[in-house]
Design an enzyme around this catalytic site. Structure first.
Site, PDB file in Angstrom:
ATOM      1  N   SER A  99       0.818  -1.206   0.000  1.00 34.20           N
ATOM      2  CA  SER A  99       0.000   0.000   0.000  1.00 34.20           C
ATOM      3  C   SER A  99       0.859   1.266   0.000  1.00 34.20           C
ATOM      4  O   SER A  99       1.581   1.535  -0.936  1.00 34.20           O
ATOM      5  CB  SER A  99      -0.955  -0.042   1.201  1.00 34.20           C
ATOM      6  OG  SER A  99      -1.964   0.912   1.072  1.00 34.20           O
TER       7      SER A  99
ATOM      8  N   ASP B  43      -2.381   6.356  -3.429  1.00 37.43           N
ATOM      9  CA  ASP B  43      -1.214   5.722  -2.827  1.00 37.43           C
ATOM     10  C   ASP B  43      -0.763   4.575  -3.723  1.00 37.43           C
ATOM     11  O   ASP B  43      -1.260   4.408  -4.845  1.00 37.43           O
ATOM     12  CB  ASP B  43      -1.495   5.273  -1.399  1.00 37.43           C
ATOM     13  CG  ASP B  43      -2.518   4.157  -1.310  1.00 37.43           C
ATOM     14  OD1 ASP B  43      -3.239   3.927  -2.295  1.00 37.43           O
ATOM     15  OD2 ASP B  43      -2.609   3.506  -0.254  1.00 37.43           O
TER      16      ASP B  43
ATOM     17  N   ASP C 123      -1.158   1.398  -4.004  1.00 34.12           N
ATOM     18  CA  ASP C 123      -2.078   0.408  -4.584  1.00 34.12           C
ATOM     19  C   ASP C 123      -3.431   1.015  -4.920  1.00 34.12           C
ATOM     20  O   ASP C 123      -4.382   0.295  -5.208  1.00 34.12           O
ATOM     21  CB  ASP C 123      -2.239  -0.810  -3.671  1.00 34.12           C
ATOM     22  CG  ASP C 123      -2.923  -0.488  -2.354  1.00 34.12           C
ATOM     23  OD1 ASP C 123      -2.924   0.688  -1.938  1.00 34.12           O
ATOM     24  OD2 ASP C 123      -3.448  -1.420  -1.717  1.00 34.12           O
TER      25      ASP C 123
END
Length: 446
Positions: free
Chosen positions: A100, A243, A245
């Protein structure tokens, strides 16, 4: 045994906690859990743009095929796309390789069931138990014609683009709107600019040159100051930051100011209600959200329910209360009519739809109320004693509440830290109380 799953799947330093052997064994444990319930014998695997994703992807494919699963590899795609495609392509489960918003040297593995939902804690515990059991892992391995196969599909991006575009009101267009989008050199670097352009926006793209090591580096939702400068430089109407992902959204107004996550969610909740699309006139936020959000929603006849931190907890409470909107102030926003998890691109489209229909500047449209003063302190601790066992803490909590302040004390799930949140209407009183709280925990935990 050490806890394998954290707040959102498995995450850690690539090559250490998230190593090739560990990823392969985890894939074997996951396949072993899902195979007795299999409908299609297919598991979908996506990833973000980290270099270590190659290592982990190959290990996961090896583990899944070793226990008899067929694997569909789709390459770099946003986490919410993996959730959507898992259900859309009738797979038994989906796996996303991503850490992430973390730096490139970390990586992680997230899991989805056949319906595109993140796994419950009870399912994670069962997979952990299989992971730790050598006999079970050994028995699960297959031979001969039972060994699974793998296939890479590169054109599924179109399915996700069509799905997300359909979430934008057909009667609206982004024509005449200049949007700067920062893709964080991550999984959304192809999808996000394409969708915004096809909806008519004048798009300026940042963070769309991933090299395996620059994901989230000085850009994206974790560093919106970069986006803010570019919004001003290009005289854009609004900025959108994702961000690594693409499951998180941070927005910047035309003045280069970061739009607060609680204000953004408040505006969107009211917008949904005005359109008759807010199910049961309620939404979910976490315990981290500002009390001013409660008060703003109350004025508009909307109930706010609070969950623990983590978008998975938000989704679970949304399902329990039969709601279709919720999120975290950090940028995970869930429109469950369009996505089963936080989706930065879908959320951006809903915010842009409101901006267009309002006819206002972003600085006015997304600033509907003033936040109450908050102070957050991360304190290093030598030990994580259960809070209920700390003598004197109950009295301190009572004193805080009597002073009309809201508080939240919780340990970090990954670091030796306690997170101390205090909120009130008097900033000076807030500072004094936080000094006392810090001194108390330093004495008890360091």
């Amino acid at each position: 045994m050490a806890k394998l799953f954290g707040t959102d799947g498995v995450r850690g330093k690539a090559g250490e906690k998230v190593s090739a052997p560990a990823a392969m064994r985890l894939a074997m444990a996951t396949g072993t859990y899902f195979r007795p319930h299999s409908r299609t014998n297919k598991i979908l695997v996506g990833k973000d743009t980290r270099r270590s994703g190659y290592m982990i992807e190959n290990a996961i494919v090896s583990g899944l095929t070793a226990v008899g699963y067929d694997v569909i590899q789709i390459g770099p795609m946003p986490t919410p796309a993996v959730a959507f495609l898992t259900e859309n392509m009738r797979c038994d489960a989906g796996i996303m390789i991503s850490a992430s918003h973390n730096p490139y040297y970390d990586n992680g593995i997230k899991f989805f069931d056949a319906d595109g939902n993140k796994l419950s804690r009870s399912v994670e515990e069962r997979i952990e138990a299989i992971y730790e059991n050598d006999d079970t892992i050994q028995r699960a391995q297959v031979t001969g014609k039972e060994i699974g196969k793998s296939k890479r599909i590169d054109d599924v991006i179109g399915r996700y683009i069509v799905h997300i575009k359909n979430s934008f009101p057909r009667e609206l267009t982004l024509a005449g709107i200049r949007v700067v989008v920062d893709c964080a050199n991550g999984a959304g670097y192809k999808v996000a600019p394409t969708i915004l352009s096809e909806l008519g926006a004048d798009v300026v793209v940042l963070g769309d040159e991933p090299n395996g090591f620059n994901i989230n580096e000085g850009c994206g939702a974790m560093h919106p100051e970069f986006l803010a400068k570019e919004v001003l430089r290009y005289r854009a109407d609004v900025g959108v930051a994702l961000d690594g992902d693409a499951d998180r959204l941070v927005m910047v107004d035309e003045k280069g100011e970061v739009i607060d996550g609680d204000k953004l969610m408040g505006v969107l909740a009211v917008y949904l209600k005005e359109q008759g699309r807010l199910r049961n006139n309620g939404m979910v936020a976490t315990v981290m959200s500002n009390q001013a959000l409660d008060d703003y929603l109350f004025e508009h006849g909307i109930s706010l329910y609070r969950s623990a931190v983590g978008d998975k907890n938000v989704v679970e409470l949304m399902q329990e209360k039969d709601l279709n909107f919720g999120g975290e102030q950090s940028g995970h926003i869930i429109f469950s009519d369009f996505a089963k998890t936080g989706d930065g691109i879908s959320s951006a489209l809903q915010a842009l739809a409101y901006l267009v229909s309002s006819g206002k500047k972003a600085s006015e449209a997304f600033n509907p109320f003033e936040l109450y003063p908050q102070k957050l302190v991360n304190l290093n601790v030598g030990q994580k004693r259960p809070l209920e066992e700390i003598e004197g803490l109950a009295d301190l909590r009572e004193e805080i509440e009597e002073a009309g302040m809201r508080h939240l004390f919780r340990y970090s799930g990954t670091e030796n830290k306690i997170r101390l949140l205090l909120e009130g209407r008097d900033a000076r009183q807030l500072e004094k109380m936080m000094e006392r709280i810090e001194a108390f925990f330093r004495q008890e935990l360091t």
